[in-house]
Enzyme design. Structure first.
Site, PDB file in Angstrom:
ATOM      1  N   ASP A  58       2.652  51.025  -5.536  1.00 33.32           N
ATOM      2  CA  ASP A  58       3.388  50.374  -4.428  1.00 33.32           C
ATOM      3  C   ASP A  58       4.089  49.433  -4.919  1.00 33.32           C
ATOM      4  O   ASP A  58       3.424  48.473  -5.064  1.00 33.32           O
ATOM      5  CB  ASP A  58       2.585  50.103  -3.216  1.00 33.32           C
ATOM      6  CG  ASP A  58       3.335  49.541  -2.093  1.00 33.32           C
ATOM      7  OD1 ASP A  58       4.367  50.030  -1.989  1.00 33.32           O
ATOM      8  OD2 ASP A  58       2.781  48.795  -1.402  1.00 33.32           O
ATOM      9  N   THR A  75       9.883  50.223  -1.043  1.00 37.18           N
ATOM     10  CA  THR A  75       9.889  48.731  -1.812  1.00 37.18           C
ATOM     11  C   THR A  75      10.347  49.044  -3.165  1.00 37.18           C
ATOM     12  O   THR A  75      10.952  48.117  -3.932  1.00 37.18           O
ATOM     13  CB  THR A  75       8.633  48.280  -1.684  1.00 37.18           C
ATOM     14  OG1 THR A  75       7.619  49.570  -1.972  1.00 37.18           O
ATOM     15  CG2 THR A  75       8.272  47.690  -0.552  1.00 37.18           C
ATOM     16  N   THR A  76       9.870  50.376  -4.050  1.00 37.06           N
ATOM     17  CA  THR A  76      10.290  50.477  -5.365  1.00 37.06           C
ATOM     18  C   THR A  76      11.885  50.614  -5.467  1.00 37.06           C
ATOM     19  O   THR A  76      12.386  50.082  -6.097  1.00 37.06           O
ATOM     20  CB  THR A  76       9.377  51.781  -5.856  1.00 37.06           C
ATOM     21  OG1 THR A  76       8.222  51.457  -5.333  1.00 37.06           O
ATOM     22  CG2 THR A  76       9.508  51.711  -7.264  1.00 37.06           C
ATOM     23  N   ASP A 126       2.003  52.288   4.616  1.00 37.34           N
ATOM     24  CA  ASP A 126       3.320  52.866   4.372  1.00 37.34           C
ATOM     25  C   ASP A 126       3.706  54.185   5.305  1.00 37.34           C
ATOM     26  O   ASP A 126       4.703  54.085   6.023  1.00 37.34           O
ATOM     27  CB  ASP A 126       3.573  53.317   3.041  1.00 37.34           C
ATOM     28  CG  ASP A 126       3.870  52.079   2.069  1.00 37.34           C
ATOM     29  OD1 ASP A 126       4.032  50.813   2.747  1.00 37.34           O
ATOM     30  OD2 ASP A 126       3.956  52.250   0.793  1.00 37.34           O
TER      31      ASP A 126
END
Length: 557
Positions: A60, A93-94, A393
């Protein structure tokens, strides 16, 4: 020649001009490269040792960057990005980091050619507006009540995570939990408070398949007197208290002088009667379960258990609120104020079970719970932590859909569509901004390209084929299947993304890139100002003299 004038102190280091731009771009690219391999279903995991010596195994983006300690200021602001993304929408987020890194990377060539950073930023902002417009065009509305669609959506979010291999398990948990705690605000708005009302309890042991969403709440407590109180109650009447059930002591030292021996008896009797009154006030509502956030004295415990009431004490405030939401009770501050309406009757079962060597109290089978507990079982602590992160998530994605039910294609298709649209539009842009605008269009391809890299397919061939497809109208939904690396229609494969996540990703990435490009001076080595006359602080502990023994300072607060 005049002598050079020194403005800054020697200890300060100042870099300015294009050197700074390059340093910033390098730093943010370095951050993006750390995370690049964790994008997509075929992603790698990262293992981090945190300060306490525990390990974190995750892919994550936010969890990785949180643990990193960076020296470079630009890299630090990149980390902020993924944090805002995580707080705002909970997913992507990545991609935010990869995209921002790519945006900065394509800007490097323009800075070499002496473009002014504001020109680049202007072009980027234009590209951002246009790309959001494209998103609106491609987006497809979805029925949030249709479970199959929701499942596909949440699954495509978790497909890239570690728990993707367990099939629908986590997706089911997430959808169950979010639909349980959703509250209709009217006007078609739904408020889903994940943080307050969904509690994730991790209990090592058992298998992942045993995880479930409880229709109620589970707490890590046992009843106060396990031998005397019932540990399983059907349809319990629950009273939640916020006050201690014990005799009130004085605030600080209270001295009571007793002259006669009998007065002592009277004092004790008063205490007993006080507690008995408290308990009687509670018992006249015939509860089956009394839960308090504070203490519960032995005497009160005796009265309650004599009346056949189970009691739990010292519960966390948040847990108490959750129980109130689940069984329809009201948390009462003083026993005198109890009313019939404050009693929770919505629960179907109160039971205490033992997992491993700990006892857990379950208040389950609630009628219409507005709070729930997700019970996660698994082999090890690390596994559970990762599952919990993925669940967070997944719940965020489910929440986004409930709030804004619009879909976009996943698998890099959205980015390619945006990229193709921007490329076409760039020919109509006049002046110098055209080139950075085109570069921004190319930068969007970083996401599908990274997906292809992580699959291990031939990147150049795949990308060319995809660009060819997207250059023709009508192929907006064509992207990469992250597992196989094939070029497929995302509608068929059910690889979807929620609109909120994508829009937020683009906005955050481009705005951050603009911010970092605007920096043209870095002054480092600034020391904290010391008070004048304060030398270096002495490290020797101060020894108390007899003279200052009466000093107030010695008494600990």
């Amino acid at each position: 020649m005049h002598a050079p004038v020194l403005v800054l102190k020697d200890s300060l280091k100042r870099e300015s001009g294009s050197k700074v731009h390059h340093a910033n771009i390098q730093a943010s690219k370095a951050v993006a490269d750390i995370i690049r391999t964790t994008l997509g279903p075929r992603s790698m995991l990262k293992m981090l040792l945190d300060a306490a010596g525990g390990i974190v195994v995750t892919n994550d983006g936010n969890a990785i960057l949180r643990e990193l300690d960076l020296a470079h200021p630009a890299a630090k602001s990149m980390i902020e990005l993924s944090r805002t993304q995580d707080e705002e929408v909970g997913d992507g987020t990545t991609s935010v980091i990869v995209l921002a890194g790519e945006m900065l990377h394509v800007a490097a060539t323009f800075i070499d050619k002496n473009y002014h950073p504001t020109v680049i930023c202007r072009a980027y902002n234009k590209a951002l507006e246009d790309s959001i417009a494209v998103l609106d065009k491609v987006a497809m509305p979805v029925d949030a009540t249709d479970r199959a669609t929701m499942l596909g959506l949440v699954k495509s979010c978790i497909g890239t995570k570690f728990t993707g291999q367990f099939g629908d398990l986590i997706a089911d948990l997430a959808i169950d939990a979010t639909t349980t705690v959703g509250v209709d605000l009217g006007q078609g708005l739904r408020e889903v408070d994940i943080k307050k009302y969904i509690k994730v309890e991790k209990v090592p042991g058992g298998q992942l398949e045993d995880s479930k969403v409880l229709k109620g709440v589970m707490i890590n407590k046992d009843v106060v007197a396990p031998g005397k109180m019932r540990r399983k109650i059907l349809n319990p009447r629950i009273i939640l208290l916020d006050c201690p059930l014990e005799y009130k002591k004085g605030e600080n030292q209270t001295n009571a002088e007793l002259v006669k021996e009998e007065d002592w008896e009277v004092l004790l009797k008063m205490e007993e009667e006080y507690i008995q009154n408290l308990c009687m006030q509670i018992l006249k509502f015939k509860p089956d379960l009394v839960i308090t956030e504070k203490g519960l004295s032995d005497l009160a415990c005796h009265y309650l258990s004599k009346a056949g009431v189970s009691a739990i004490r010292r519960l966390r405030k948040t847990d108490n609120n959750r129980i109130a939401k689940a069984c329809g009770a009201v948390v009462v501050n003083r026993p005198e104020e109890l009313q019939e309406s404050d009693i929770g009757t919505g629960a179907g079962l109160f039971e205490i079970k033992k997992f491993g060597d700990e006892f857990f109290a379950f208040i389950v089978d609630c009628k219409d719970p507005k709070a729930c507990t997700v019970l996660l079982r698994g082999a090890s602590k690390d596994l559970l932590n990762e599952v919990e992160r993925n669940l967070q998530d997944a719940m965020s994605v489910a929440r986004n859909i409930l709030k804004n039910p619009k879909l976009l294609p996943g698998g890099g298709a959205t980015e390619l569509t945006v990229s193709a649209a921007l490329k076409q539009k760039s020919s109509s842009i006049e002046g110098i901004e055209k080139w950075p605008y085109e570069a921004a269009a190319v930068a969007f391809e970083a996401i599908p390209r990274t997906l292809a890299q992580n699959c291990g397919v031939n990147v150049i061939r795949t990308m060319t084929a995809l660009q060819g497809k997207h250059a023709n109208v009508g192929n907006e939904w064509v992207g990469i299947d992250g597992n196989t690396g094939d070029i497929v229609d995302m509608k068929d494969r059910k690889i979807w993304d929620s609109y909120n996540v994508k829009a937020q990703t683009f906005k955050t990435a481009i705005e951050a890139a603009c911010m970092l490009l605007r920096i043209d001076d870095i002054v480092s080595g600034i020391k904290k100002k010391q008070a004048p006359g304060a030398g270096p602080t002495p490290s020797k502990p101060k020894i108390e003299e007899e003279g200052d023994a009466d000093n107030e300072q010695i008494l600990p607060e």
